[in-house]
Design a protein around this motif. Structure first.
Motif, PDB file in Angstrom:
ATOM      1  N   ASN A   1      -4.029   1.925  -2.978  1.00  0.00           N
ATOM      2  CA  ASN A   1      -3.212  -0.078  -3.597  1.00  0.00           C
ATOM      3  C   ASN A   1      -3.687  -0.456  -2.074  1.00  0.00           C
ATOM      4  O   ASN A   1      -4.136   0.063  -1.238  1.00  0.00           O
ATOM      5  CB  ASN A   1      -1.110   0.507  -2.365  1.00  0.00           C
ATOM      6  CG  ASN A   1      -0.208   1.580  -3.503  1.00  0.00           C
ATOM      7  OD1 ASN A   1      -0.322   1.264  -4.865  1.00  0.00           O
ATOM      8  ND2 ASN A   1       0.470   1.116  -3.125  1.00  0.00           N
ATOM      9  N   THR A   2      -3.499  -1.667  -2.884  1.00  0.00           N
ATOM     10  CA  THR A   2      -4.304  -3.053  -1.882  1.00  0.00           C
ATOM     11  C   THR A   2      -3.099  -2.751  -0.772  1.00  0.00           C
ATOM     12  O   THR A   2      -2.342  -2.897  -0.810  1.00  0.00           O
ATOM     13  CB  THR A   2      -4.498  -4.080  -2.560  1.00  0.00           C
ATOM     14  OG1 THR A   2      -3.421  -4.579  -3.626  1.00  0.00           O
ATOM     15  CG2 THR A   2      -5.363  -4.242  -3.690  1.00  0.00           C
ATOM     16  N   LEU A   3      -3.711  -4.289   0.017  1.00  0.00           N
ATOM     17  CA  LEU A   3      -2.920  -4.250   1.626  1.00  0.00           C
ATOM     18  C   LEU A   3      -1.293  -5.046   0.299  1.00  0.00           C
ATOM     19  O   LEU A   3      -0.167  -5.029   0.877  1.00  0.00           O
ATOM     20  CB  LEU A   3      -2.874  -4.994   1.858  1.00  0.00           C
ATOM     21  CG  LEU A   3      -2.534  -5.303   3.667  1.00  0.00           C
ATOM     22  CD1 LEU A   3      -1.780  -4.410   4.392  1.00  0.00           C
ATOM     23  CD2 LEU A   3      -3.031  -6.325   4.154  1.00  0.00           C
ATOM     24  N   ILE A   4      -2.046  -6.131  -0.422  1.00  0.00           N
ATOM     25  CA  ILE A   4      -0.711  -7.182  -1.069  1.00  0.00           C
ATOM     26  C   ILE A   4       0.075  -6.031  -1.593  1.00  0.00           C
ATOM     27  O   ILE A   4       1.664  -6.245  -1.871  1.00  0.00           O
ATOM     28  CB  ILE A   4      -0.981  -8.100  -1.933  1.00  0.00           C
ATOM     29  CG1 ILE A   4      -2.119  -9.322  -0.990  1.00  0.00           C
ATOM     30  CG2 ILE A   4      -0.279  -8.615  -2.461  1.00  0.00           C
ATOM     31  CD1 ILE A   4      -3.322 -10.010  -1.883  1.00  0.00           C
ATOM     32  N   GLU A   5       0.127  -5.118  -2.538  1.00  0.00           N
ATOM     33  CA  GLU A   5       0.854  -4.533  -2.766  1.00  0.00           C
ATOM     34  C   GLU A   5       1.558  -3.923  -1.951  1.00  0.00           C
ATOM     35  O   GLU A   5       2.682  -3.259  -2.375  1.00  0.00           O
ATOM     36  CB  GLU A   5      -0.086  -3.583  -4.360  1.00  0.00           C
ATOM     37  CG  GLU A   5      -0.422  -3.681  -5.562  1.00  0.00           C
ATOM     38  CD  GLU A   5      -1.581  -2.819  -6.415  1.00  0.00           C
ATOM     39  OE1 GLU A   5      -2.737  -2.045  -5.170  1.00  0.00           O
ATOM     40  OE2 GLU A   5      -2.240  -3.532  -6.933  1.00  0.00           O
ATOM     41  N   GLN A   6       1.135  -3.137  -1.100  1.00  0.00           N
ATOM     42  CA  GLN A   6       1.725  -2.229  -0.222  1.00  0.00           C
ATOM     43  C   GLN A   6       2.779  -2.993   0.199  1.00  0.00           C
ATOM     44  O   GLN A   6       4.234  -2.821   0.429  1.00  0.00           O
ATOM     45  CB  GLN A   6       0.829  -1.748   1.242  1.00  0.00           C
ATOM     46  CG  GLN A   6      -0.104  -0.725   0.900  1.00  0.00           C
ATOM     47  CD  GLN A   6      -0.841  -0.163   1.270  1.00  0.00           C
ATOM     48  OE1 GLN A   6      -1.119  -0.988   2.277  1.00  0.00           O
ATOM     49  NE2 GLN A   6      -1.422   0.952   0.938  1.00  0.00           N
ATOM     50  N   LYS A   7       2.369  -4.113   0.322  1.00  0.00           N
ATOM     51  CA  LYS A   7       3.301  -5.308   1.602  1.00  0.00           C
ATOM     52  C   LYS A   7       4.446  -5.737  -0.005  1.00  0.00           C
ATOM     53  O   LYS A   7       5.788  -5.967   0.570  1.00  0.00           O
ATOM     54  CB  LYS A   7       3.162  -6.738   1.552  1.00  0.00           C
ATOM     55  CG  LYS A   7       1.618  -6.681   2.786  1.00  0.00           C
ATOM     56  CD  LYS A   7       2.738  -5.664   4.244  1.00  0.00           C
ATOM     57  CE  LYS A   7       0.949  -5.304   4.915  1.00  0.00           C
ATOM     58  NZ  LYS A   7       1.919  -4.033   5.814  1.00  0.00           N
TER      59      LYS A   7
END
Length: 62
Positions: A2-8
């Motif tokens: 996951n990218t950071l944005i997806e994690q958030k």
């Protein structure tokens, strides 16, 4: 992975509605502060010469 944005986004999806509203308000305040900064900086630069004349004059030297 996951990218950071997806994690958030996943983190946000796990929050209750009231917490999401708080996060949204916080993000809006950061955005407003960021947008206001160039305006206040420009205004300060525009008045700098005037204030310099007021604060640095020989009439008030004691």
């Amino acid at each position: 992975m996951n990218t950071l944005i997806e994690q958030k986004i996943e983190t946000l999806n796990a929050l209750r509605a009231e917490r999401i509203a708080q996060v949204e308000a916080f993000i809006d305040s950061l955005k407003a502060r960021n947008e206001a900064h160039p305006v206040t900086h420009a205004a300060g630069g525009a008045t700098g010469g005037s204030f310099r004349k007021i604060w640095h004059n020989t009439d008030d030297a004691g």
